[in-house]
Design a protein around this motif. Sequence first.
Motif, PDB file in Angstrom:
ATOM      1  N   ASP A 333      31.079 -15.480   0.169  1.00  0.00           N
ATOM      2  CA  ASP A 333      32.280 -16.445   0.713  1.00  0.00           C
ATOM      3  C   ASP A 333      31.871 -17.411  -0.436  1.00  0.00           C
ATOM      4  O   ASP A 333      30.055 -17.582  -0.554  1.00  0.00           O
ATOM      5  CB  ASP A 333      31.324 -16.981   1.740  1.00  0.00           C
ATOM      6  CG  ASP A 333      31.831 -17.505   2.883  1.00  0.00           C
ATOM      7  OD1 ASP A 333      32.593 -19.190   1.698  1.00  0.00           O
ATOM      8  OD2 ASP A 333      31.656 -18.355   3.532  1.00  0.00           O
ATOM      9  N   LYS A 360      45.376  -7.181  -8.666  1.00  0.00           N
ATOM     10  CA  LYS A 360      45.354  -6.139  -7.292  1.00  0.00           C
ATOM     11  C   LYS A 360      43.857  -5.543  -7.243  1.00  0.00           C
ATOM     12  O   LYS A 360      44.303  -4.672  -6.653  1.00  0.00           O
ATOM     13  CB  LYS A 360      46.586  -5.200  -6.581  1.00  0.00           C
ATOM     14  CG  LYS A 360      48.215  -6.352  -6.646  1.00  0.00           C
ATOM     15  CD  LYS A 360      48.878  -5.573  -5.388  1.00  0.00           C
ATOM     16  CE  LYS A 360      50.085  -6.126  -5.597  1.00  0.00           C
ATOM     17  NZ  LYS A 360      50.115  -7.744  -5.673  1.00  0.00           N
ATOM     18  N   TRP A 363      40.443  -9.287  -3.949  1.00  0.00           N
ATOM     19  CA  TRP A 363      41.775  -9.953  -3.181  1.00  0.00           C
ATOM     20  C   TRP A 363      40.564 -10.828  -2.271  1.00  0.00           C
ATOM     21  O   TRP A 363      39.825 -11.237  -2.422  1.00  0.00           O
ATOM     22  CB  TRP A 363      41.387  -8.954  -1.698  1.00  0.00           C
ATOM     23  CG  TRP A 363      40.734  -8.414  -0.747  1.00  0.00           C
ATOM     24  CD1 TRP A 363      40.074  -7.158  -1.361  1.00  0.00           C
ATOM     25  CD2 TRP A 363      39.556  -9.272  -0.068  1.00  0.00           C
ATOM     26  NE1 TRP A 363      39.233  -6.978  -0.694  1.00  0.00           N
ATOM     27  CE2 TRP A 363      38.930  -8.372   0.198  1.00  0.00           C
ATOM     28  CE3 TRP A 363      39.693 -10.354   0.203  1.00  0.00           C
ATOM     29  CZ2 TRP A 363      36.851  -9.122   1.190  1.00  0.00           C
ATOM     30  CZ3 TRP A 363      38.576 -11.071   0.922  1.00  0.00           C
ATOM     31  CH2 TRP A 363      37.520  -9.934   1.112  1.00  0.00           C
ATOM     32  N   MET A 364      41.776 -12.496  -2.371  1.00  0.00           N
ATOM     33  CA  MET A 364      40.719 -13.575  -1.768  1.00  0.00           C
ATOM     34  C   MET A 364      41.493 -13.717  -0.017  1.00  0.00           C
ATOM     35  O   MET A 364      42.710 -13.952  -0.976  1.00  0.00           O
ATOM     36  CB  MET A 364      40.924 -14.756  -2.783  1.00  0.00           C
ATOM     37  CG  MET A 364      40.448 -15.950  -2.670  1.00  0.00           C
ATOM     38  SD  MET A 364      40.008 -17.168  -3.789  1.00  0.00           S
ATOM     39  CE  MET A 364      39.750 -16.507  -5.446  1.00  0.00           C
ATOM     40  N   GLN A 365      40.518 -14.624   0.648  1.00  0.00           N
ATOM     41  CA  GLN A 365      41.339 -15.238   1.849  1.00  0.00           C
ATOM     42  C   GLN A 365      40.546 -16.137   1.885  1.00  0.00           C
ATOM     43  O   GLN A 365      38.977 -16.081   2.669  1.00  0.00           O
ATOM     44  CB  GLN A 365      41.096 -13.844   2.660  1.00  0.00           C
ATOM     45  CG  GLN A 365      42.361 -12.435   2.580  1.00  0.00           C
ATOM     46  CD  GLN A 365      41.975 -10.999   3.757  1.00  0.00           C
ATOM     47  OE1 GLN A 365      41.105 -11.621   4.657  1.00  0.00           O
ATOM     48  NE2 GLN A 365      42.591 -10.120   3.292  1.00  0.00           N
ATOM     49  N   GLY A 366      40.961 -17.324   2.236  1.00  0.00           N
ATOM     50  CA  GLY A 366      40.195 -18.606   2.342  1.00  0.00           C
ATOM     51  C   GLY A 366      39.809 -18.294   1.018  1.00  0.00           C
ATOM     52  O   GLY A 366      39.548 -18.912   0.282  1.00  0.00           O
ATOM     53  N   ARG A 368      37.086 -15.901   1.097  1.00  0.00           N
ATOM     54  CA  ARG A 368      36.271 -14.605   0.705  1.00  0.00           C
ATOM     55  C   ARG A 368      37.083 -13.817   0.126  1.00  0.00           C
ATOM     56  O   ARG A 368      37.966 -14.307  -0.633  1.00  0.00           O
ATOM     57  CB  ARG A 368      36.329 -13.866   1.907  1.00  0.00           C
ATOM     58  CG  ARG A 368      35.090 -14.511   3.244  1.00  0.00           C
ATOM     59  CD  ARG A 368      34.683 -13.276   3.884  1.00  0.00           C
ATOM     60  NE  ARG A 368      33.809 -12.463   3.760  1.00  0.00           N
ATOM     61  CZ  ARG A 368      32.598 -13.414   4.107  1.00  0.00           C
ATOM     62  NH1 ARG A 368      32.465 -14.307   4.512  1.00  0.00           N
ATOM     63  NH2 ARG A 368      31.385 -12.984   3.707  1.00  0.00           N
ATOM     64  N   GLU A 372      39.650  -4.618  -4.138  1.00  0.00           N
ATOM     65  CA  GLU A 372      40.522  -3.632  -3.554  1.00  0.00           C
ATOM     66  C   GLU A 372      39.940  -3.174  -4.450  1.00  0.00           C
ATOM     67  O   GLU A 372      39.300  -2.210  -4.910  1.00  0.00           O
ATOM     68  CB  GLU A 372      42.162  -3.980  -4.283  1.00  0.00           C
ATOM     69  CG  GLU A 372      42.528  -5.365  -3.921  1.00  0.00           C
ATOM     70  CD  GLU A 372      43.214  -5.447  -2.461  1.00  0.00           C
ATOM     71  OE1 GLU A 372      43.027  -4.451  -1.702  1.00  0.00           O
ATOM     72  OE2 GLU A 372      43.749  -6.288  -2.375  1.00  0.00           O
TER      73      GLU A 372
END
Length: 389
Positions: A333, A360, A363-366, A368, A372
């Motif tokens: 985070d 790739k 990865w980044m989500q928000g 986080r 991969e």
Amino acid sequence: MIIEISKKFPIILAGIYLHIPFCKQACSYCDFHFSTNLSRKADVVAAMVMEIALQKDFFDEKTILQTIYFGGGTPSILSEAELRQLFEAIYFHFPVAEDAEITLEANPDNMHEANLQAWRSLGINRLSVGIQSFRQDDMKWMRRSHSVTQARQCVQDARKAGFDKLSLDLIFGGPNLSLAAWRENLESLLAFQPEHISLYALTIEEKTILHNWVQKEKLEPASDEVYQQQFLLAHELMTAAGYEHYEVSNFARPGYRSRHNSSYWKGLPYLGIGPSAHSYDGQQRSWNISNNFKYMQSLQQGQPATAEREELSLKDRYHEHIMTGLRRVEGIDLAEIKALFNIDMQKNFASELEGLLRRKQMWMQGNRLGFEPEGWIISDEIISRFFID
Ligand code: SF4
């Protein structure tokens, strides 16, 4: 003394690791601390019992052990009486959660009926089995003490004895292991439907028999490309079979992640008992003497067997946080890292991150950030690019 977890007080969860430094024979690739001279086995166990007593105040008083892990070496080489002594010492000095995960690393050649029943009666509820391969050719260069027949039989025997939490290990990237042969190994493993699977990339460590063979050109190590192909094939087959690839080397059916290892990766405290065992109390890391005789001598004199101790600096903690966090499928985070270490990774490593995301590999989500599968296999090298001076 099994106690129920009270809801009245804040409980700190922790684990205990016991290093059993004995093996029947030396595997060619292994650089762990162990001895093949078993004559001092009972004395080392007696010293470990002394160490458990000496370390009884290691944790905060509100701490409850949620995991007990016998690793090594070969813990399955211990007699029932030796294991019992260790259990009695642990339960006498520490509160243990009623639903504690209690794991024993076991080699197939030790998993006969009498041992399996003894382990169950001692409360061991999870076995981590060093299968390593289902190919007889691999058994030879690995110098394992068991045969392929024993590897297959032991899983069935463990099921018959009532073990419903089995973790099976395999090694990939070995000499002459084609992609087709690796696929067969994985399929053999999946046929047993283990709850947990660990797949380790072979590393050629200095001072091992394998290192010597490679130096003398008797064996050729696999190329990076082969490692990558085998890792990605494993990811594909395991996830298709319903396993979560929850850590770079580990796969689990839902609900069966290793609680003990997950605690390491989350930075929870743990106490290591036995020669060479490491401990972490939340502030300091320490590790024991890696010599069975000196370890025993120290404890017989009533002294802890600690070889060294280190206080972790903020920089060390940051490095450790990203190394362990990025091993896990959840990743790290970035907002938490900013709050804990005052490091803005998105700003400090902007171009690096942009390249990794574009290729790739991450990865980044928000907030986080994670790997991969294509990046995970080379994660050690990638993570070192996020280190600070
Ligand atoms: S049994 Fe395990 S600890 Fe012992 S030599 Fe082999 S790999 Fe190493």
